[in-house]
Design a protein around this motif. Structure first.
Motif, PDB file in Angstrom:
ATOM      1  N   VAL A  99       0.841  -1.202   0.000  1.00  0.00           N
ATOM      2  CA  VAL A  99       0.000   0.000   0.000  1.00  0.00           C
ATOM      3  C   VAL A  99       0.873   1.247   0.000  1.00  0.00           C
ATOM      4  O   VAL A  99       1.903   1.307   0.677  1.00  0.00           O
ATOM      5  N   VAL A 100       0.463   2.239  -0.781  1.00  0.00           N
ATOM      6  CA  VAL A 100       1.164   3.519  -0.838  1.00  0.00           C
ATOM      7  C   VAL A 100       0.149   4.606  -1.162  1.00  0.00           C
ATOM      8  O   VAL A 100      -0.772   4.389  -1.963  1.00  0.00           O
ATOM      9  N   ASN A 101       0.284   5.759  -0.518  1.00  0.00           N
ATOM     10  CA  ASN A 101      -0.585   6.888  -0.842  1.00  0.00           C
ATOM     11  C   ASN A 101      -0.353   7.312  -2.281  1.00  0.00           C
ATOM     12  O   ASN A 101       0.789   7.319  -2.761  1.00  0.00           O
ATOM     13  N   LYS A 102      -1.415   7.676  -2.973  1.00  0.00           N
ATOM     14  CA  LYS A 102      -1.311   8.022  -4.385  1.00  0.00           C
ATOM     15  C   LYS A 102      -0.273   9.110  -4.623  1.00  0.00           C
ATOM     16  O   LYS A 102       0.511   9.048  -5.578  1.00  0.00           O
ATOM     17  N   LYS A 103      -0.232  10.105  -3.751  1.00  0.00           N
ATOM     18  CA  LYS A 103       0.698  11.218  -3.933  1.00  0.00           C
ATOM     19  C   LYS A 103       2.153  10.806  -3.718  1.00  0.00           C
ATOM     20  O   LYS A 103       3.071  11.523  -4.122  1.00  0.00           O
ATOM     21  N   ASP A 104       2.358   9.657  -3.087  1.00  0.00           N
ATOM     22  CA  ASP A 104       3.718   9.211  -2.767  1.00  0.00           C
ATOM     23  C   ASP A 104       4.237   8.121  -3.701  1.00  0.00           C
ATOM     24  O   ASP A 104       5.352   7.624  -3.514  1.00  0.00           O
ATOM     25  N   ILE A 105       3.443   7.725  -4.694  1.00  0.00           N
ATOM     26  CA  ILE A 105       3.868   6.661  -5.605  1.00  0.00           C
ATOM     27  C   ILE A 105       5.147   7.074  -6.338  1.00  0.00           C
ATOM     28  O   ILE A 105       5.249   8.183  -6.864  1.00  0.00           O
ATOM     29  N   ILE A 106       6.120   6.179  -6.346  1.00  0.00           N
ATOM     30  CA  ILE A 106       7.377   6.417  -7.068  1.00  0.00           C
ATOM     31  C   ILE A 106       7.206   5.877  -8.479  1.00  0.00           C
ATOM     32  O   ILE A 106       7.094   4.668  -8.675  1.00  0.00           O
ATOM     33  N   ASP A 107       7.174   6.774  -9.457  1.00  0.00           N
ATOM     34  CA  ASP A 107       6.918   6.337 -10.839  1.00  0.00           C
ATOM     35  C   ASP A 107       7.904   6.919 -11.854  1.00  0.00           C
ATOM     36  O   ASP A 107       7.753   6.717 -13.059  1.00  0.00           O
ATOM     37  N   GLU A 165      12.657   6.736   4.135  1.00  0.00           N
ATOM     38  CA  GLU A 165      12.368   7.512   5.339  1.00  0.00           C
ATOM     39  C   GLU A 165      13.262   8.747   5.445  1.00  0.00           C
ATOM     40  O   GLU A 165      12.896   9.730   6.098  1.00  0.00           O
ATOM     41  N   LYS A 166      14.420   8.714   4.787  1.00  0.00           N
ATOM     42  CA  LYS A 166      15.385   9.811   4.886  1.00  0.00           C
ATOM     43  C   LYS A 166      15.554  10.586   3.583  1.00  0.00           C
ATOM     44  O   LYS A 166      15.944  11.756   3.603  1.00  0.00           O
ATOM     45  N   ILE A 167      15.285   9.917   2.455  1.00  0.00           N
ATOM     46  CA  ILE A 167      15.637  10.469   1.145  1.00  0.00           C
ATOM     47  C   ILE A 167      14.472  10.293   0.182  1.00  0.00           C
ATOM     48  O   ILE A 167      13.765   9.283   0.220  1.00  0.00           O
ATOM     49  N   THR A 168      14.298  11.259  -0.706  1.00  0.00           N
ATOM     50  CA  THR A 168      13.303  11.134  -1.763  1.00  0.00           C
ATOM     51  C   THR A 168      13.869  10.283  -2.896  1.00  0.00           C
ATOM     52  O   THR A 168      14.869  10.641  -3.513  1.00  0.00           O
ATOM     53  N   LEU A 169      13.221   9.146  -3.136  1.00  0.00           N
ATOM     54  CA  LEU A 169      13.614   8.296  -4.250  1.00  0.00           C
ATOM     55  C   LEU A 169      12.754   8.660  -5.453  1.00  0.00           C
ATOM     56  O   LEU A 169      11.531   8.609  -5.384  1.00  0.00           O
ATOM     57  N   LYS A 170      13.391   9.013  -6.547  1.00  0.00           N
ATOM     58  CA  LYS A 170      12.661   9.512  -7.709  1.00  0.00           C
ATOM     59  C   LYS A 170      12.215   8.409  -8.662  1.00  0.00           C
ATOM     60  O   LYS A 170      11.238   8.559  -9.392  1.00  0.00           O
ATOM     61  N   GLY A 171      12.962   7.331  -8.684  1.00  0.00           N
ATOM     62  CA  GLY A 171      12.619   6.219  -9.560  1.00  0.00           C
ATOM     63  C   GLY A 171      13.320   4.960  -9.101  1.00  0.00           C
ATOM     64  O   GLY A 171      14.452   5.024  -8.616  1.00  0.00           O
ATOM     65  N   ILE A 172      12.635   3.817  -9.216  1.00  0.00           N
ATOM     66  CA  ILE A 172      13.212   2.526  -8.845  1.00  0.00           C
ATOM     67  C   ILE A 172      12.867   1.520  -9.930  1.00  0.00           C
ATOM     68  O   ILE A 172      11.724   1.455 -10.379  1.00  0.00           O
ATOM     69  N   VAL A 233      18.165   2.674  -8.543  1.00  0.00           N
ATOM     70  CA  VAL A 233      17.482   3.754  -7.841  1.00  0.00           C
ATOM     71  C   VAL A 233      18.010   5.092  -8.361  1.00  0.00           C
ATOM     72  O   VAL A 233      19.219   5.257  -8.560  1.00  0.00           O
ATOM     73  N   VAL A 234      17.110   6.039  -8.596  1.00  0.00           N
ATOM     74  CA  VAL A 234      17.485   7.371  -9.060  1.00  0.00           C
ATOM     75  C   VAL A 234      17.238   8.376  -7.934  1.00  0.00           C
ATOM     76  O   VAL A 234      16.134   8.421  -7.362  1.00  0.00           O
ATOM     77  N   VAL A 235      18.267   9.167  -7.606  1.00  0.00           N
ATOM     78  CA  VAL A 235      18.183  10.136  -6.510  1.00  0.00           C
ATOM     79  C   VAL A 235      18.817  11.459  -6.922  1.00  0.00           C
ATOM     80  O   VAL A 235      19.549  11.532  -7.916  1.00  0.00           O
ATOM     81  N   ASN A 236      18.552  12.500  -6.131  1.00  0.00           N
ATOM     82  CA  ASN A 236      19.268  13.767  -6.295  1.00  0.00           C
ATOM     83  C   ASN A 236      20.750  13.535  -6.009  1.00  0.00           C
ATOM     84  O   ASN A 236      21.095  12.708  -5.156  1.00  0.00           O
ATOM     85  N   GLU A 238      22.905  15.118  -4.270  1.00  0.00           N
ATOM     86  CA  GLU A 238      23.305  15.331  -2.873  1.00  0.00           C
ATOM     87  C   GLU A 238      22.844  14.209  -1.944  1.00  0.00           C
ATOM     88  O   GLU A 238      23.272  14.152  -0.776  1.00  0.00           O
ATOM     89  N   HIS A 239      22.006  13.315  -2.431  1.00  0.00           N
ATOM     90  CA  HIS A 239      21.490  12.231  -1.595  1.00  0.00           C
ATOM     91  C   HIS A 239      22.181  10.893  -1.841  1.00  0.00           C
ATOM     92  O   HIS A 239      21.912   9.918  -1.122  1.00  0.00           O
ATOM     93  N   ALA A 240      23.048  10.821  -2.820  1.00  0.00           N
ATOM     94  CA  ALA A 240      23.633   9.540  -3.221  1.00  0.00           C
ATOM     95  C   ALA A 240      24.431   8.886  -2.093  1.00  0.00           C
ATOM     96  O   ALA A 240      24.271   7.687  -1.815  1.00  0.00           O
ATOM     97  N   LYS A 241      25.295   9.656  -1.431  1.00  0.00           N
ATOM     98  CA  LYS A 241      26.134   9.085  -0.380  1.00  0.00           C
ATOM     99  C   LYS A 241      25.302   8.581   0.791  1.00  0.00           C
ATOM    100  O   LYS A 241      25.562   7.496   1.340  1.00  0.00           O
ATOM    101  N   ASP A 242      24.295   9.347   1.179  1.00  0.00           N
ATOM    102  CA  ASP A 242      23.450   8.927   2.298  1.00  0.00           C
ATOM    103  C   ASP A 242      22.681   7.655   1.957  1.00  0.00           C
ATOM    104  O   ASP A 242      22.522   6.767   2.798  1.00  0.00           O
ATOM    105  N   ALA A 243      22.193   7.557   0.722  1.00  0.00           N
ATOM    106  CA  ALA A 243      21.471   6.357   0.302  1.00  0.00           C
ATOM    107  C   ALA A 243      22.378   5.133   0.373  1.00  0.00           C
ATOM    108  O   ALA A 243      21.977   4.074   0.881  1.00  0.00           O
ATOM    109  N   CYS A 244      23.595   5.268  -0.103  1.00  0.00           N
ATOM    110  CA  CYS A 244      24.552   4.153  -0.066  1.00  0.00           C
ATOM    111  C   CYS A 244      24.875   3.758   1.367  1.00  0.00           C
ATOM    112  O   CYS A 244      25.022   2.566   1.669  1.00  0.00           O
ATOM    113  N   ARG A 245      24.970   4.750   2.251  1.00  0.00           N
ATOM    114  CA  ARG A 245      25.273   4.474   3.654  1.00  0.00           C
ATOM    115  C   ARG A 245      24.144   3.680   4.319  1.00  0.00           C
ATOM    116  O   ARG A 245      24.387   2.714   5.051  1.00  0.00           O
TER     117      ARG A 245
END
Length: 270
Positions: A99-107, A165-172, A233-236, A238-245
């Motif tokens: 389940v995911v809120n419509k506004k939060d769907i990663i597409d 929870e920490k980073i906006t994921l733009k595409g998966i 995964v596609v991210v901004n 500035e978020h790449a290092k945190d995502a990898c961590r």
């Protein structure tokens, strides 16, 4: 979804303890690409004649994989069909709901020029390309390579939720059949291209062996197999290092494997 002809290898070698991870992984990893949180999973097992020991191992692995992914195994079906399957043969299918809120769907619609592409390691071929693998290797060779060929599919649900929870994921994109050209192109907006550098990660030896033994072209390998990257995964930037961590804390290695730029092909392996 199902496990495909990887099951034929598991049955030939009498190694069934990982196929539940493959079944669950093929389903829940797809759902994870939307950003959905797990709810429940159901399984379907078809067999020629019920073999209690074998199916107990299969179901135990399904239970373990559901637990690791955060899905409740709420039911299923086991069917004996001796007219369709020989004794000792079985097939698996799975179904899951998140389940995911419509506004939060990663597409992928938020992907922009300059965004970074991360590749999350795979454990091997996962559950794709096994018809080709069975043509390339003899049964004797398959037995020798059994641990690499039957390595259970990695489950990405909980690691990706932790990143979200920490980073906006733009595409998966879940790299399964059709691999990069098919799966990644689905999330790239028109007018943009995902440039992926093949030398940005170490391709596991099992893929090199498949390619050498089968005399398979690079283009075909990257069309059929994940080549060591199970999820993209596609991210901004500035978020790449945190995502990898965050992913590393879950035991998942992640690599910067490319970038989004202007282009018409949507995906280009370089």
């Amino acid at each position: 979804d199902g496990v495909g002809t990887k099951l034929m290898i598991a049955q030939a070698l009498n190694m069934h303890s990982g196929v539940g991870f493959d079944l669950v992984g093929m389903c829940v990893n797809d759902v994870a690409t939307t950003g959905a949180r797990p709810l429940f999973f159901l399984d379907y097992i078809a067999t020629g004649k019920l073999q209690t020991g074998v199916l107990t191992n299969v179901v135990k692995s399904i239970v373990a994989a559901c637990g690791q992914s955060g899905y409740a195994l709420v039911g299923g079906e086991t069917a004996e069909m001796p007219g369709m399957y020989d004794a000792g043969e079985y097939d698996l299918a799975g179904f899951c709901v998140g389940v995911v809120n419509k506004k939060d769907i990663i597409d992928g619609s938020r992907i922009k020029k300059g965004d970074i592409i991360l590749g999350l390691e795979s454990s091997g071929p996962h559950s794709n390309g096994y018809s080709l693998i069975r043509k390339v290797f003899s049964l004797r060779q398959i037995k020798r390579l059994k641990h690499s060929l039957l390595a259970p599919t990695l489950l990405y649900t909980q690691p990706l939720l932790a990143v979200q929870e920490k980073i906006t994921l733009k595409g998966i994109a879940h790299i399964t059949g059709g691999a990069y050209e098919d799966k990644v192109s689905r999330i790239i907006p028109k007018g943009l291209c995902a440039f992926i550098a093949k030398n940005s990660w170490q391709v596991p030896d099992i893929f090199k062996l498949i390619q050498k033994k089968g005399g398979i072209k690079d283009s075909e390998m990257y069309r059929v197999f994940n080549m060591g990257i199970g999820m993209i995964v596609v991210v901004n930037p500035e978020h790449a290092k945190d995502a990898c961590r965050i992913l590393k804390a879950f035991g998942i290695k992640a690599f910067v494997i490319g970038q989004i730029a202007k282009g018409q092909s949507r995906v280009k392996l370089i």
